[in-house]
Design a protein around this motif. Structure first.
Motif, mmCIF file in Angstrom:
data_model
loop_
_atom_site.group_PDB
_atom_site.id
_atom_site.type_symbol
_atom_site.label_atom_id
_atom_site.label_comp_id
_atom_site.label_asym_id
_atom_site.label_seq_id
_atom_site.Cartn_x
_atom_site.Cartn_y
_atom_site.Cartn_z
ATOM 1 N N ASN A 79 10.920 -17.701 9.488
ATOM 2 C CA ASN A 79 10.605 -16.292 9.428
ATOM 3 C C ASN A 79 9.135 -16.370 9.515
ATOM 4 O O ASN A 79 8.651 -17.377 8.849
ATOM 5 N N PRO A 113 2.690 -11.347 10.734
ATOM 6 C CA PRO A 113 1.307 -11.225 10.167
ATOM 7 C C PRO A 113 1.081 -10.197 9.200
ATOM 8 O O PRO A 113 1.678 -8.916 9.161
ATOM 9 N N TYR A 114 0.111 -10.563 8.350
ATOM 10 C CA TYR A 114 -0.229 -9.324 7.051
ATOM 11 C C TYR A 114 -1.829 -9.559 7.168
ATOM 12 O O TYR A 114 -2.426 -10.506 6.852
ATOM 13 N N SER A 115 -2.368 -8.113 7.337
ATOM 14 C CA SER A 115 -4.143 -8.179 7.561
ATOM 15 C C SER A 115 -4.509 -7.617 6.217
ATOM 16 O O SER A 115 -5.871 -7.468 6.071
ATOM 17 N N PHE A 116 -3.542 -7.031 5.302
ATOM 18 C CA PHE A 116 -4.363 -6.810 4.122
ATOM 19 C C PHE A 116 -4.325 -7.942 3.189
ATOM 20 O O PHE A 116 -3.471 -8.254 2.330
ATOM 21 N N GLY A 127 3.746 -3.923 2.145
ATOM 22 C CA GLY A 127 4.485 -2.467 2.067
ATOM 23 C C GLY A 127 5.926 -2.662 2.401
ATOM 24 O O GLY A 127 6.429 -3.696 2.596
ATOM 25 N N ARG A 173 9.280 -2.066 4.818
ATOM 26 C CA ARG A 173 9.507 -2.078 6.237
ATOM 27 C C ARG A 173 9.889 -0.834 6.918
ATOM 28 O O ARG A 173 9.953 0.252 5.692
ATOM 29 N N LYS A 215 10.037 -6.369 3.040
ATOM 30 C CA LYS A 215 9.606 -7.172 4.057
ATOM 31 C C LYS A 215 10.450 -8.443 3.602
ATOM 32 O O LYS A 215 10.372 -8.811 2.553
ATOM 33 N N HIS A 216 11.034 -9.032 5.060
ATOM 34 C CA HIS A 216 11.635 -10.463 4.698
ATOM 35 C C HIS A 216 10.859 -11.425 4.152
ATOM 36 O O HIS A 216 11.345 -12.199 3.328
ATOM 37 N N SER A 217 9.387 -11.494 4.618
ATOM 38 C CA SER A 217 8.706 -12.435 4.037
ATOM 39 C C SER A 217 8.658 -12.427 2.430
ATOM 40 O O SER A 217 8.640 -13.277 1.715
ATOM 41 N N SER A 241 5.199 -9.670 14.903
ATOM 42 C CA SER A 241 5.320 -8.618 13.906
ATOM 43 C C SER A 241 6.292 -7.459 14.152
ATOM 44 O O SER A 241 6.562 -6.802 13.140
HETATM 45 C C1 LIG Z 1 -1.832 -7.731 12.597
HETATM 46 C C2 LIG Z 1 -0.854 -7.013 11.775
HETATM 47 C C3 LIG Z 1 -1.104 -7.038 10.379
HETATM 48 C C4 LIG Z 1 -0.180 -6.571 9.599
HETATM 49 N N1 LIG Z 1 -0.677 -6.386 8.083
HETATM 50 C C5 LIG Z 1 0.294 -6.115 7.330
HETATM 51 C C6 LIG Z 1 0.057 -5.742 5.844
HETATM 52 O O1 LIG Z 1 -0.983 -6.320 5.478
HETATM 53 N N2 LIG Z 1 1.041 -5.572 5.023
HETATM 54 C C7 LIG Z 1 2.271 -5.203 5.586
HETATM 55 O O2 LIG Z 1 3.038 -4.930 4.760
HETATM 56 N N3 LIG Z 1 2.555 -5.215 6.791
HETATM 57 C C8 LIG Z 1 1.840 -5.623 7.811
HETATM 58 N N4 LIG Z 1 2.072 -5.678 9.097
HETATM 59 C C9 LIG Z 1 3.365 -5.467 9.676
HETATM 60 C C10 LIG Z 1 4.345 -6.717 9.259
HETATM 61 O O3 LIG Z 1 3.762 -7.750 10.110
HETATM 62 C C11 LIG Z 1 5.840 -6.274 10.166
HETATM 63 O O4 LIG Z 1 6.448 -5.376 9.324
HETATM 64 C C12 LIG Z 1 6.887 -7.541 9.935
HETATM 65 O O5 LIG Z 1 7.743 -6.867 10.850
HETATM 66 C C13 LIG Z 1 7.343 -7.849 8.643
HETATM 67 O O6 LIG Z 1 8.252 -8.770 8.993
HETATM 68 P P1 LIG Z 1 9.103 -9.461 7.948
HETATM 69 O O7 LIG Z 1 10.005 -8.180 7.360
HETATM 70 O O8 LIG Z 1 9.762 -10.663 8.524
HETATM 71 O O9 LIG Z 1 8.142 -10.277 6.707
HETATM 72 C C14 LIG Z 1 1.134 -6.000 10.154
HETATM 73 C C15 LIG Z 1 1.526 -6.089 11.448
HETATM 74 C C16 LIG Z 1 0.338 -6.643 12.173
HETATM 75 C C17 LIG Z 1 0.760 -6.718 13.689
#
Ligand SMILES: Cc1cc2nc3c(=O)[nH]c(=O)nc-3n(C[C@H](O)[C@H](O)[C@H](O)COP(=O)(O)O)c2cc1C
Length: 202
Positions: free
Chosen positions: A39, A42-45, A61, A63, A69-71, A98
């Motif tokens: 998996n 991206p996470y920018s917080f 946060g 989904r 979130k899967h991560s 993302s």
């Molecule tokens: C550039 C970018 C930054 C993101 N930052 C965050 C973040 O800080 N926190 C968060 O919960 N989701 C963030 N997201 C949304 C997650 O990347 C998105 O929900 C992703 O599908 C989660 O995948 P996962 O469920 O496989 O972890 C961001 C998306 C993008 C495009």
């Protein structure tokens, strides 16, 4: 203009924070789930906050359907994760990764990425990324049922050859072209750098 945050809808607070506190670095987190599916997302917080111990922090946060979130699931199950950093060459793949897809599918496949073995954690790093930090969970903070902070202790740094000088540990600006997140699908490069005269800050 003055805005009392308590009086603002949550969505407007997010919009303002995400559009004003920019550019933000991006933690491109890679993990493998219990079924062996790689998996990444991206996470920018996100940022790095200390060097002793070396700590970064990511804010999760929910989904869109309200699920975890899967991560974050993979991190909490293993106590480990990899933070990859994003450059101009990997920006498009990062953005594609993302998209919310089922846990049985891998963003490595949908975004055309290659998993590479990490040295200190069980999760893969992203081979195309310029920098990867192998992290062990230092602490988790459940802010609310919808918001979890994960602090990671950085155990190992993997750098693509040419970015970090092995002797001085200086980073070569010409070979490291990170991007930053603005808002929604907007990003920036770090091409227009400048120096200020005077003493170097600590
Ligand atoms: C550039 C970018 C930054 C993101 N930052 C965050 C973040 O800080 N926190 C968060 O919960 N989701 C963030 N997201 C949304 C997650 O990347 C998105 O929900 C992703 O599908 C989660 O995948 P996962 O469920 O496989 O972890 C961001 C998306 C993008 C495009």
């Amino acid at each position: 203009m003055d805005l009392e945050f308590a009086a603002l809808p949550v969505e407007e607070r997010y919009k303002l924070l995400a559009s004003l506190v920019i550019p933000r670095p991006i933690a491109w987190i890679s993990t493998v789930n219990a079924q062996g599916v790689n998996n990444c997302a991206p996470y920018s917080f996100f940022n790095a906050f200390a060097e002793d111990p070396p700590l970064c922090m990511v804010s999760f946060g929910p989904r869109k359907d309200g699920q975890t979130k899967h991560s974050l699931i993979n991190i909490l199950e293993t106590g480990e994760f990899v933070v990859n950093l994003v450059d101009e060459a990997t920006a498009n793949a990062m953005h594609i990764s993302s998209y919310e897809i089922p846990a049985e599918e891998s963003e490595f496949d949908t975004a055309g990425l290659t998993p590479a073995p990490a040295l200190r954690v069980r999760h893969p790093r992203i081979a195309e990324a310029p920098i990867s930090f192998e992290c062990r969970v230092y602490k988790t903070l459940e802010i609310t049922a919808q918001r979890v902070f994960v602090f990671g202790e950085i155990l190992l740094l993997h750098a693509r050859d040419g970015i970090v000088d092995p002797a001085t540990k200086r980073v070569d600006e010409a070979h490291y072209k990170p991007i930053g997140r603005l808002y929604a699908n907007r990003y920036c490069t770090t091409r227009q750098r400048f120096a200020l005269p005077g003493e170097l800050p600590d």
